[in-house]
Write a protein that holds these residues in place. Structure first.
Motif, short mmCIF file in Angstrom:
data_model
loop_
_atom_site.label_atom_id
_atom_site.label_comp_id
_atom_site.label_asym_id
_atom_site.label_seq_id
_atom_site.Cartn_x
_atom_site.Cartn_y
_atom_site.Cartn_z
N MET A 20 0.83 -1.21 0.00
CA MET A 20 0.00 0.00 0.00
C MET A 20 0.86 1.25 0.00
N SER A 21 1.92 1.24 0.78
CA SER A 21 2.83 2.40 0.81
C SER A 21 3.48 2.59 -0.56
N ARG A 22 3.87 1.49 -1.18
CA ARG A 22 4.48 1.55 -2.52
C ARG A 22 3.49 2.10 -3.53
N ALA A 23 2.25 1.60 -3.48
CA ALA A 23 1.23 2.06 -4.41
C ALA A 23 0.96 3.54 -4.23
N LEU A 24 0.87 3.99 -2.99
CA LEU A 24 0.62 5.41 -2.74
C LEU A 24 1.76 6.26 -3.30
N HIS A 25 3.00 5.86 -3.07
CA HIS A 25 4.15 6.61 -3.58
C HIS A 25 4.09 6.72 -5.10
N LEU A 26 3.77 5.61 -5.76
CA LEU A 26 3.68 5.62 -7.22
C LEU A 26 2.54 6.52 -7.69
N CYS A 27 1.41 6.45 -7.01
CA CYS A 27 0.25 7.27 -7.41
C CYS A 27 0.54 8.75 -7.24
N LEU A 28 1.16 9.11 -6.13
CA LEU A 28 1.52 10.51 -5.91
C LEU A 28 2.44 11.00 -7.02
N ASP A 29 3.39 10.16 -7.40
CA ASP A 29 4.33 10.52 -8.46
C ASP A 29 3.61 10.69 -9.79
N VAL A 46 -5.99 -9.78 -1.99
CA VAL A 46 -4.65 -9.35 -1.53
C VAL A 46 -4.66 -7.93 -0.99
N GLY A 47 -5.80 -7.23 -1.08
CA GLY A 47 -5.89 -5.90 -0.50
C GLY A 47 -6.04 -4.76 -1.48
N LYS A 48 -6.43 -5.04 -2.72
CA LYS A 48 -6.52 -3.99 -3.74
C LYS A 48 -7.61 -2.96 -3.41
N SER A 49 -8.77 -3.43 -2.99
CA SER A 49 -9.87 -2.50 -2.70
C SER A 49 -9.53 -1.61 -1.52
N ARG A 50 -8.96 -2.20 -0.46
CA ARG A 50 -8.56 -1.38 0.68
C ARG A 50 -7.50 -0.37 0.27
N CYS A 51 -6.62 -0.78 -0.63
CA CYS A 51 -5.59 0.14 -1.10
C CYS A 51 -6.20 1.28 -1.90
N SER A 52 -7.23 0.97 -2.71
CA SER A 52 -7.88 2.04 -3.48
C SER A 52 -8.51 3.07 -2.55
N GLU A 53 -9.08 2.61 -1.44
CA GLU A 53 -9.65 3.53 -0.45
C GLU A 53 -8.55 4.37 0.19
N TYR A 54 -7.46 3.70 0.55
CA TYR A 54 -6.35 4.38 1.21
C TYR A 54 -5.72 5.42 0.29
N LYS A 60 -6.42 12.96 -1.45
CA LYS A 60 -7.24 14.11 -1.06
C LYS A 60 -6.54 14.95 0.00
N ASP A 61 -5.88 14.29 0.95
CA ASP A 61 -5.20 15.02 2.02
C ASP A 61 -3.90 15.67 1.55
N THR A 62 -3.15 14.94 0.71
CA THR A 62 -1.83 15.41 0.28
C THR A 62 -1.91 16.42 -0.85
N LEU A 63 -2.87 16.22 -1.76
CA LEU A 63 -3.01 17.11 -2.92
C LEU A 63 -4.43 17.68 -2.95
N PRO A 64 -4.76 18.55 -2.01
CA PRO A 64 -6.12 19.09 -1.93
C PRO A 64 -6.53 19.91 -3.15
N GLU A 65 -5.54 20.39 -3.91
CA GLU A 65 -5.85 21.19 -5.09
C GLU A 65 -6.32 20.32 -6.26
N VAL A 66 -6.16 19.01 -6.13
CA VAL A 66 -6.58 18.07 -7.17
C VAL A 66 -7.93 17.47 -6.78
N PHE A 67 -8.86 17.44 -7.72
CA PHE A 67 -10.15 16.81 -7.47
C PHE A 67 -10.00 15.30 -7.61
N THR A 68 -10.11 14.60 -6.49
CA THR A 68 -9.94 13.15 -6.47
C THR A 68 -11.23 12.47 -6.05
N THR A 69 -11.63 11.47 -6.79
CA THR A 69 -12.84 10.74 -6.46
C THR A 69 -12.64 9.25 -6.72
N ARG A 70 -13.36 8.42 -5.98
CA ARG A 70 -13.23 6.96 -6.11
C ARG A 70 -14.54 6.36 -6.59
#
Length: 310
Positions: A20-29, A46-54, A60-70
């Motif tokens: 999850m940490s790896r996925a978040l880092h990649l997504c932020l990049d 394996v945790g894909k849905s929980r990762c999508s929520e995370y 949303k918290d890190t890039l508030p200027e970006v409109f993010t939706t799930r």
């Protein structure tokens, strides 16, 4: 205290795994680089849905200027061009009341309203279960991308889905020579795995010992909740990681070897704590057989047998 409402029981417990940490880092990049898409594929549970929520929450918290939706993709019958757009409108609770409305234009107007006034307008669409979308849905997604781009808005798609199904979509687009769709949405597909080794399992167990809390504000960890006396006397789950791994290793097979499904890891932890609770005392000593029973009760062997034939 009500154990039935415990996050381990209600499936609300969130373990921030290495994947999850790896996925978040990649997504932020990728979002910061304004890429068009990145897809994560992996086996069931394996945790894909929980990762999508995370990832959605962190973006949303890190890039508030970006409109993010799930959005959670739904199974659909072929031949319904507007269905993906209608589904996205419904997910955002912006279905038009009037009949005959162009869903593409309606969704465009909604997204434009969310990013108006922002210096570098961008929309991030996180799609869970993206393997459920059919070929035509990706054509509709391409339409949305093009129209947003013409309005100066960058669309970035982050998808989570089943490995085989995503590969089938990619193969079909290649056969049909839909190169633009491949380049736009399938050029970066990253494997997503569950718990891969004892070290990662140790970190998950450690989170139960010290990085968790229930009830909220109590300062009581998950381990301490079920076994307060033993915990006070020094009992912890983390040192049991080798026993847990050994118990899982004898039961998993196929794609789940060194790739433990997180749902069954969580259930095994809960089952062990429930086994310990009636025996809680300052003199409690863990027996490896209890861990074997907990992993067995998680149903991991039956799950692997069922999925191994798929």
């Amino acid at each position: 205290m009500n154990a039935g409402a415990h996050p381990l029981q209600t499936h609300e417990a969130l373990f921030i795994t290495e994947q999850m940490s790896r996925a978040l880092h990649l997504c932020l990049d990728r979002v910061t680089a304004r890429r068009s898409a990145v897809l994560f594929e992996g086996a069931s549970r394996v945790g894909k849905s929980r990762c999508s929520e995370y990832v959605t929450g962190q973006l949303k918290d890190t890039l508030p200027e970006v409109f993010t939706t799930r959005h959670i993709a739904r199974h659909r019958d072929p031949g319904k061009r507007q269905s993906a757009l209608k589904e996205l409108c419904a997910s955002e609770h912006v279905l038009p009341e009037a009949r005959g409305v162009d869903y593409l234009q309606h969704l465009l107007a909604y997204i434009e309203g969310q990013v108006t006034g922002r210096p570098a307008p961008q929309c991030v669409l996180v799609i869970d279960q993206i393997q459920r979308w059919l070929q035509n849905d990706f054509h509709v997604l391409a339409d949305l991308y093009d129209y947003l781009e013409s309005s100066g808005i960058q669309l970035t798609v982050i998808g989570f889905g089943q490995a085989n199904a995503i590969s089938e979509r990619l193969s079909a687009f290649r056969v049909l020579e839909h190169d633009q769709l491949v380049a736009r949405f399938f050029s970066e597909i990253i494997e997503f795995k569950g718990c891969e080794n004892v070290g990662q399992l140790t970190a998950i167990l450690q989170a139960c010992d010290a990085g968790s809390e229930y009830p909220v504000g109590s300062g009581i960890s998950y381990t301490a909740f079920f076994a307060p006396a033993a915990f006070a006397a020094g009992f912890r789950l983390a040192p049991l990681a080798d026993w847990f791994w050994k118990a899982f290793a004898t039961r998993v097979k196929g794609k789940y070897v060194d790739n433990l499904p997180m749902q069954h890891v969580r259930e095994a932890i809960l089952d062990l704590l429930l086994l310990i609770a009636p025996h809680d005392s300052v003199l409690f000593e863990i027996d490896e057989r209890m861990i074997q029973e907990a992993v067995y009760c998680s149903g991991i062997a039956m799950f692997c047998n069922a999925t191994d034939a798929l």
